[in-house]
Design an enzyme around this catalytic site. Structure first.
Site, PDB file in Angstrom:
ATOM      1  N   GLY A  60      77.941  32.327  -6.068  1.00  0.00           N
ATOM      2  CA  GLY A  60      79.169  31.183  -6.059  1.00  0.00           C
ATOM      3  C   GLY A  60      79.751  31.123  -7.524  1.00  0.00           C
ATOM      4  O   GLY A  60      80.354  30.300  -7.669  1.00  0.00           O
TER       5      GLY A  60
ATOM      6  N   CYS B 217      93.721  30.351  26.394  1.00  0.00           N
ATOM      7  CA  CYS B 217      92.108  31.355  27.200  1.00  0.00           C
ATOM      8  C   CYS B 217      91.340  29.747  27.767  1.00  0.00           C
ATOM      9  O   CYS B 217      89.991  30.543  28.297  1.00  0.00           O
ATOM     10  CB  CYS B 217      91.221  31.800  25.690  1.00  0.00           C
ATOM     11  SG  CYS B 217      91.232  30.840  25.386  1.00  0.00           S
TER      12      CYS B 217
ATOM     13  N   CYS C  49      93.087  25.557  24.201  1.00  0.00           N
ATOM     14  CA  CYS C  49      93.558  26.246  23.860  1.00  0.00           C
ATOM     15  C   CYS C  49      94.144  26.331  25.268  1.00  0.00           C
ATOM     16  O   CYS C  49      93.700  26.675  26.230  1.00  0.00           O
ATOM     17  CB  CYS C  49      93.026  27.685  24.193  1.00  0.00           C
ATOM     18  SG  CYS C  49      93.711  28.696  23.978  1.00  0.00           S
TER      19      CYS C  49
ATOM     20  N   CYS D 104      91.157  34.653  21.238  1.00  0.00           N
ATOM     21  CA  CYS D 104      91.949  33.964  22.030  1.00  0.00           C
ATOM     22  C   CYS D 104      91.966  35.614  23.013  1.00  0.00           C
ATOM     23  O   CYS D 104      91.893  35.149  24.399  1.00  0.00           O
ATOM     24  CB  CYS D 104      93.232  33.681  21.880  1.00  0.00           C
ATOM     25  SG  CYS D 104      93.689  32.953  22.785  1.00  0.00           S
TER      26      CYS D 104
ATOM     27  N   CYS E 181      94.416  29.093  20.455  1.00  0.00           N
ATOM     28  CA  CYS E 181      93.296  29.681  19.257  1.00  0.00           C
ATOM     29  C   CYS E 181      94.462  30.342  18.596  1.00  0.00           C
ATOM     30  O   CYS E 181      94.670  30.858  18.338  1.00  0.00           O
ATOM     31  CB  CYS E 181      92.847  30.512  19.959  1.00  0.00           C
ATOM     32  SG  CYS E 181      91.442  30.646  21.127  1.00  0.00           S
TER      33      CYS E 181
END
Lengths: 286, 259
Positions: free
Chosen positions: A29, A241, A238, A269, A263
């Protein structure tokens, strides 16, 4: 194309970047400064990510590049071609097959595995930037772990909108120490940062910073006790899909108000559709 | 109630800017619940002194001993930076002359008050907000203006907001640098009234730097008069103002315009 060194950058530069990456992995970080090079693309197009990818690439790697989850948008296509030409590495669109994935603003839907490297393109690495403009001061705040200011932003969100309205670049605390900007990924993706088996590297070219989340590191999204963090997405499935658990793009399809949700992760997808899943608009839109 | 140790003890504090003297050999004790005023003309070193005590400037010599809650008297100047900053946002407060220096102008009044709470670890939105509302009311700002930004407030309100923001963590020592500067007299009077109330009510100790003798007459128990970086006279406020001994103090007192 023998005019360039492998993966465009010279070996000295790659070594310099690798040193920065090692330091970043050692201090999760923490933003490690590095001598960012001019790249043959403008700032904002992923110059930081490209340099990190170039420093990590080996000839036997298989590279995947996504932009907002998609393999076929300008940014993804041009960076993929760049490494095809300068490093001649194999490329793929399958998340599972890739060894290095360079991404802009998304984490793939498919779970990542050990040995994979996810490289993020970062526009502004400093999460405190818009709260405290002085870089000297923000560095001191990181050093002393003074992160009250970060909650000030979340407080303002709740005061104004009734909830934490920050929906992307949602601040996280890595391994209980540094507060980090996860790059502009949607907060839907934040939980995937934590305890991820893959190595996550973040490169900011213009700002000359590299930071990292090593595998299996705890990453916590900041919140209030009475307003806990919630990963959000559009409340739809979606239309291609039928997946109701993936992050969606809203696409306007005509000027009469019709729209569809698809998606944002094209690989996810496509593989679902190949497996026979269908959505509400499969067939009539494509 | 007997207090053994002074809350703040300043010993031979000196600061020079190159060859120029900022302040030199200043020593005094501040006892719990006491308000000390530092007066003097522009350039007399009073702001330098305040900045040295509050840790904004590093003095060349001297000691600033503060009676900390946990560990008793400690020299602030030899503390590590995290300790000093922790002190600065818990037990200390600093009210700037210009509210823009002490406030975050880009965020709401509530967030300004809540900042110190969040900086010391408050993570419950409802409680932070309730405390912010409470404090706004205590400094006579309507609670429904909690989500407005300081820009939308008048100068007097900004100054009161700055005071609320500083006092929310219940500090024991407040540094004030010309707290009434730039305000018109009626607003000044209200602010002084408010500050006097808060100081008495919370048992605060305060160091007030000002060139306005009326302010110290109202607020301060004791007075230090500075000239050219040196303390030329000190004593009880009434005593110094009504019976000034040093020539400069006499000049200062007689320079006040009478209405």
């Amino acid at each position: 194309m023998n005019d360039y060194n492998f993966a465009y950058l010279d070996e000295g530069t790659k070594r310099m970047i690798r040193r920065a990456i090692l330091k970043a992995v050692a201090v999760p970080g923490y933003q490690v400064p590095f001598a960012s090079r001019e790249m043959p693309m403008p700032y904002g197009w992923g110059t930081g990510g490209v340099q990190v990818t170039a420093a990590c690439l080996r000839p036997d790697d298989r590279l995947k590049v996504i932009d907002q989850g998609a393999d076929d948008t300008t940014n993804a296509v041009s960076i993929r071609k760049f490494f095809q030409r300068t490093a001649r590495v194999a490329t793929t669109e399958r998340t599972g097959d890739a060894t290095i994935i360079q991404t802009r603003h998304r984490i793939p839907e498919a779970p990542l595995s050990e040995g994979q490297i996810l490289v993020y393109q970062v526009p502004i690495p400093e999460p405190l930037r818009f709260l405290e403009p002085r870089e000297t001061e923000t560095r001191r705040m990181h050093a002393l772990q003074e992160y009250g200011l970060m909650h000030l932003k979340l407080y303002e969100d709740i005061a104004r909108h009734g909830e934490i309205a920050t929906s992307y670049a949602y601040p996280v605390q890595v391994s209980g120490r540094y507060v980090m900007d996860p790059s502009p990924i949607p907060k839907f993706d934040n939980p995937k940062l934590s305890n991820c088996p893959a190595l996550q590297l973040f490169g900011a070219g213009r700002e000359q910073r590299i930071y990292a989340v090593p595998p299996y590191t705890q990453v916590i999204s900041l919140d209030f006790e009475d307003h806990p963090f919630v990963a959000t997405k559009a409340p739809h499935a979606c239309d291609l899909c039928g997946d109701d658990g993936s992050y969606l793009d809203e696409v306007i399809t005509d000027d009469a108000g019709r729209r569809m949700f698809i998606c944002s992760d094209t690989d996810h997808c496509n593989s679902r559709r190949a497996a026979g899943h269908v959505g509400a608009l499969t067939g009539d839109a494509a | 109630m007997s207090e053994q140790a002074p809350l703040l003890s300043v010993r031979e504090l000196s600061k020079s800017y190159g060859a120029r003297r900022g302040c030199a050999d200043v020593s005094f004790d501040l006892w719990p619940g006491e308000v000390i005023g530092i007066v003097g003309e522009s350039g007399s070193g009073k702001s330098t002194l305040l900045a040295c005590m509050a840790g904004y400037l590093a003095p060349d010599a001297g000691a600033v001993v503060f009676d900390t809650r946990a560990e008793g008297p400690r020299d602030v100047l030899s503390m590590s930076e995290p300790e000093r900053r922790m002190l600065a946002r818990t037990d200390w407060a600093f009210v700037h002359q210009n509210p823009r220096d002490g406030l975050r102008m880009g965020v709401s009044a509530g967030a300004n008050v809540g900042e110190r709470l969040m900086a010391v670890g408050a993570r419950h939105y409802g409680q932070i907000r309730a405390q912010a509302e409470d404090w706004l009311e205590r400094v006579e700002i309507a609670a429904e203006r909690i989500d407005e930004r300081p820009r939308q407030f008048s100068g007097g309100m900004q100054q009161r907001l700055q005071i609320a923001r500083n006092l929310v963590t219940g500090p024991r020592l407040v540094f004030m640098d010309e707290p009434t500067g730039g305000l018109d007299v009626s607003v000044q009077a209200r602010l002084l009234d408010l500050m006097r109330g808060l100081v008495r009510q919370m048992g605060l100790s305060a160091v007030i730097v000002t060139h306005d003798l009326a302010v110290v007459r109202l607020l301060a128990d004791r007075l230090m008069v500075m000239k050219d970086g040196l303390v030329v006279e000190e004593g009880l406020t009434d005593q110094v103002l009504d019976d000034p001994q040093h020539a400069y103090t006499q000049l200062l007192v007689s320079s006040v315009l009478q209405v």
